[in-house]
Scaffold this motif. Sequence first.
Motif, PDB file in Angstrom:
ATOM      1  N   ARG A  75       0.859  -1.172   0.000  1.00  0.00           N
ATOM      2  CA  ARG A  75       0.000   0.000   0.000  1.00  0.00           C
ATOM      3  C   ARG A  75       0.908   1.239   0.000  1.00  0.00           C
ATOM      4  NH1 ARG A  75      -2.383   3.893  -1.137  1.00  0.00           N
ATOM      5  NH2 ARG A  75      -4.331   4.664  -0.249  1.00  0.00           N
ATOM      6  N   CYS A 121      -4.014  -2.766   6.845  1.00  0.00           N
ATOM      7  CA  CYS A 121      -4.409  -1.431   6.403  1.00  0.00           C
ATOM      8  C   CYS A 121      -5.755  -1.070   7.027  1.00  0.00           C
ATOM      9  CB  CYS A 121      -4.511  -1.402   4.882  1.00  0.00           C
ATOM     10  SG  CYS A 121      -4.850   0.235   4.231  1.00  0.00           S
ATOM     11  N   ALA A 122      -5.889   0.200   7.429  1.00  0.00           N
ATOM     12  CA  ALA A 122      -7.181   0.677   7.950  1.00  0.00           C
ATOM     13  C   ALA A 122      -8.278   0.516   6.899  1.00  0.00           C
ATOM     14  CB  ALA A 122      -7.067   2.136   8.380  1.00  0.00           C
ATOM     15  N   ALA A 240      -0.907   2.391   8.588  1.00  0.00           N
ATOM     16  CA  ALA A 240      -0.495   3.762   8.260  1.00  0.00           C
ATOM     17  C   ALA A 240       0.508   4.340   9.255  1.00  0.00           C
ATOM     18  CB  ALA A 240      -1.717   4.669   8.175  1.00  0.00           C
ATOM     19  N   TYR A 265      -7.137   9.012   7.710  1.00  0.00           N
ATOM     20  CA  TYR A 265      -7.113   7.994   8.775  1.00  0.00           C
ATOM     21  C   TYR A 265      -7.874   8.422  10.031  1.00  0.00           C
ATOM     22  CZ  TYR A 265      -4.038   5.790   5.557  1.00  0.00           C
ATOM     23  OH  TYR A 265      -3.548   5.240   4.412  1.00  0.00           O
TER      24      TYR A 265
HETATM   25 MO    MO Z   1      -3.181   1.559   5.061  1.00  0.00          MO
END
Ligand code: MO
Length: 401
Positions: A75, A121-122, A240, A265
């Motif tokens: 990512r 990943c969020a 992140a 985020y």
């Molecule tokens: Mo992410």
Amino acid sequence: MNRSPITRRTVLQTAGGFLVAGGLAHASGLAFQDAARGKIQKDLIFRTTEPRNGEPELAKLVKSWQTPTELFYVRSHAPNPVIDPKQFQLKVEGLVRRPITLSLDEIKQLPSMSTTATLTCAGNRRSEYNGPEYENVPKVGGVQWEGGTIGNATWAGTLLAAVLKQAEVTEGAKHVWFEGLDQIPKNGAVIGFGGSIPIEKAMLAEGPGAPLLTHTMNGAVLTPDHGYPLRMVVPGYIGARSVKWLGKIVVSDRPSPNHYVSTAYKIVKKTEALDWSESGPIYRFPINGAICTPLSNSNVAAGEIDLTGYALPSGRSGSKIKDLLISADDGRTWTRGELTGKNMDFCWQLWKARVKVNSNTKELLLRATDSAGDFMPARIPWNAKGYLRNSWYRLPILPTK
Ligand SMILES: [Mo]
Ligand SMILES: Nc1nc2c(c(=O)[nH]1)N[C@H]1C(S)=C(S)[C@@H](COP(=O)(O)O)O[C@H]1N2
């Protein structure tokens, strides 16, 4: 391959635009550029290639507890920066008595550690926010991830706490910022990807939750896609916060003002100033899980079928998956799955289950609970950026008679 001489200008454009000081190489040839860019991980499904954003097919992902680097999601918000390891320098500044600049060798000489931790990943499972479940909401943009932006790797590197100790953190320090050397066009400027974590997490000097300045992934030098030569790994936190291509650490009394902390985020209904200000940065990841085999919309024979998948406990120290439950009748009855593979702090848990389906079964449901009292909820509210999708995982299947 074209070996004709190329101009400096062309080289810089291939790298994604600009040159900055502090460890980015003054590129001198195409081979160097190619090496910095790194080979594309062919086994991933790429949602975008410029920059690279790819996730593995779920069936491949859960073949092993430790995710091979080739199957580890990528990512990135911009192309990989070109970094010469010999010129590389990490700056440590802010609320410290001794601002320092460290070379890679100097960093490697500080107290180090190896740990296995899951990165996610969020935006994992983001595409589900665009399903039929929500009404009267705009489409969620961003990379349309399925459930594959998660991986469990072994990371080796220097303790962030050791670096901070050397710089001598002063009173009033509450947050530690990380800045990447990538160059992301944002609102007419070019910024590095930034992250930020609370000082208490940053100062952890032992145990599996300690943040690491990582140079080694699964026993090999980091690949360019995963942050060569140096990246943060912050166990238990959304991906992140594990800033790649780390170039600067700042100790501060507040969270980083970088776009990816102050604005992105966060869980918001609208992407407007008031909503951003009202909402805090996401740090820990929540409990989550997915059914990985069979793949979605597979034909299965009616009768007993075998399932496999992953479940991730919430990113708290000591939190472990407790119940892993599958339903073939829309949540009326649940069958317990069996936890397989290793069971370690800050790591996912693989599982297998056997459930009965009939020719009318349309969907299988997964939910999990963990030892911290967290659970995957039946439904979750919609959010504009499509983060932290962790409601019951629903797998559509096509039974045959
Ligand atoms: Mo992410
Ligand atoms: N410098 C930098 N660091 C970054 C990113 C980025 O785009 N630039 N992406 C972040 C995000 S959103 C995630 S989920 C993880 C992904 O790490 P991976 O590509 O090694 O899987 O890196 C994080 N660190």
